[in-house]
Design a protein around this motif. Sequence first.
Motif, PDB file in Angstrom:
ATOM      1  N   ALA A 110       0.826  -1.209   0.000  1.00  6.61           N
ATOM      2  CA  ALA A 110       0.000   0.000   0.000  1.00  6.61           C
ATOM      3  C   ALA A 110       0.859   1.257   0.000  1.00  6.61           C
ATOM      4  O   ALA A 110       0.536   2.251  -0.665  1.00  6.61           O
ATOM      5  N   GLN A 114       0.685   4.928  -2.304  1.00  4.65           N
ATOM      6  CA  GLN A 114      -0.104   5.906  -1.559  1.00  4.65           C
ATOM      7  C   GLN A 114      -0.019   7.317  -2.146  1.00  4.65           C
ATOM      8  O   GLN A 114      -0.976   8.085  -2.086  1.00  4.65           O
ATOM      9  N   VAL A 218      -6.844   0.036  -2.373  1.00  6.91           N
ATOM     10  CA  VAL A 218      -6.642   1.337  -1.740  1.00  6.91           C
ATOM     11  C   VAL A 218      -7.647   2.314  -2.332  1.00  6.91           C
ATOM     12  O   VAL A 218      -7.799   2.393  -3.555  1.00  6.91           O
ATOM     13  N   GLY A 225     -10.683   8.186   3.742  1.00 10.30           N
ATOM     14  CA  GLY A 225      -9.432   7.587   3.311  1.00 10.30           C
ATOM     15  C   GLY A 225      -8.295   8.577   3.126  1.00 10.30           C
ATOM     16  O   GLY A 225      -8.403   9.732   3.562  1.00 10.30           O
ATOM     17  N   PRO A 226      -7.256   8.078   2.473  1.00  7.22           N
ATOM     18  CA  PRO A 226      -7.229   6.785   1.794  1.00  7.22           C
ATOM     19  C   PRO A 226      -7.254   5.619   2.783  1.00  7.22           C
ATOM     20  O   PRO A 226      -6.605   5.658   3.824  1.00  7.22           O
ATOM     21  N   SER A 227      -8.038   4.606   2.429  1.00  8.71           N
ATOM     22  CA  SER A 227      -8.203   3.423   3.257  1.00  8.71           C
ATOM     23  C   SER A 227      -7.594   2.215   2.547  1.00  8.71           C
ATOM     24  O   SER A 227      -7.576   2.150   1.315  1.00  8.71           O
ATOM     25  N   VAL A 228      -7.094   1.294   3.348  1.00  4.67           N
ATOM     26  CA  VAL A 228      -6.424   0.110   2.812  1.00  4.67           C
ATOM     27  C   VAL A 228      -7.126  -1.140   3.323  1.00  4.67           C
ATOM     28  O   VAL A 228      -7.457  -1.242   4.507  1.00  4.67           O
ATOM     29  N   ASN A 263     -14.747   3.199  -3.289  1.00  9.16           N
ATOM     30  CA  ASN A 263     -13.548   2.494  -3.735  1.00  9.16           C
ATOM     31  C   ASN A 263     -13.466   2.422  -5.260  1.00  9.16           C
ATOM     32  O   ASN A 263     -12.385   2.161  -5.815  1.00  9.16           O
TER      33      ASN A 263
END
Length: 312
Positions: A110, A114, A218, A225-228, A263
């Motif tokens: 990730a 990023q 991601v 987010g950003p969310s993983v 997403n």
Amino acid sequence: MKREAVFSKSTRPVGPSSTAPAALNASVAGATSSVENGASPIRSSRFSQKRWRWDFIAVFLLGALVSLGGLGLSQTLFSPRPALTQKDIDAAVLHTLQTKDLPSASAKAAASVQGAVVLVQAYVTDPKNKDVDKESGVGTGVVIKDDGTILTNFHVISGAVKLKITFFDGSHSEARVVAAQPEKDLAVLKPQKIPDDLEPAILGSSQQLLPGDGVVAVGFPFGIGPSVSSGVVSGLNRQFRSPDGNQELSGLIQFDAAANPGNSGGPLINMSGEVVGIVTAILNPTSARTFIGIGFATTIESAGAAVGLPPF
């Protein structure tokens, strides 16, 4: 012929009334006494020479010992060490694993993208107030070129009159659509300005994927987010039909890493940090539109064709 005695030309008197130092007189007296006692001056001189020779030999030997000691120390310090064996390397690696907290594979994957993941917000004109833009959709995009070119889903930006991009550093820019392939649910965006240190993601090949391989999604689910999230490839070459039946996609990657509305358009990456797909849809037979364990991504090969990238 009788030889005349030679005297010093010094004007200093040398008789009994001489003022020569007492030490000189004592030296002469000592010498006289030695002669009288039978000690030869020549023999004494030879003894002194022999003693000097023994002192020289002792100093020489001491110097040689010191030199040899220094040479041995030098060889000890600077002699090449034996080569490491595989056993030594394995032991060092095991020690590191036991004593250090290392980042997980998904965290490293990730981190590699990023800086290339962006928030995409779409706006339409508010029907109640024509001067106000109303948010109509939120999704994710991924930067795939140095010039800031962004790949996302078509359904994220469909019908928008204004697009806003938020980059990894928090900066914003408006963007325009430069290409679209609705049949593949893909769109290409170009922001008006980009951060100076923007780095595009590295693209991989989905051809190397196998069911069970680890993947990471991601994005900005519900704008957060950003969310993983991480999971595995559940299957390959899948088909998906939209709930309204108006769109059917094929050749998709099925995965079980959590994905939710927002997403869409974000990258699906392998454990090497390479983008192998673009998250496109989730399957949920209910009206909840939330993740229940099945997500789909368009392969990067198919997505790359939308922006004219060369085939892998």
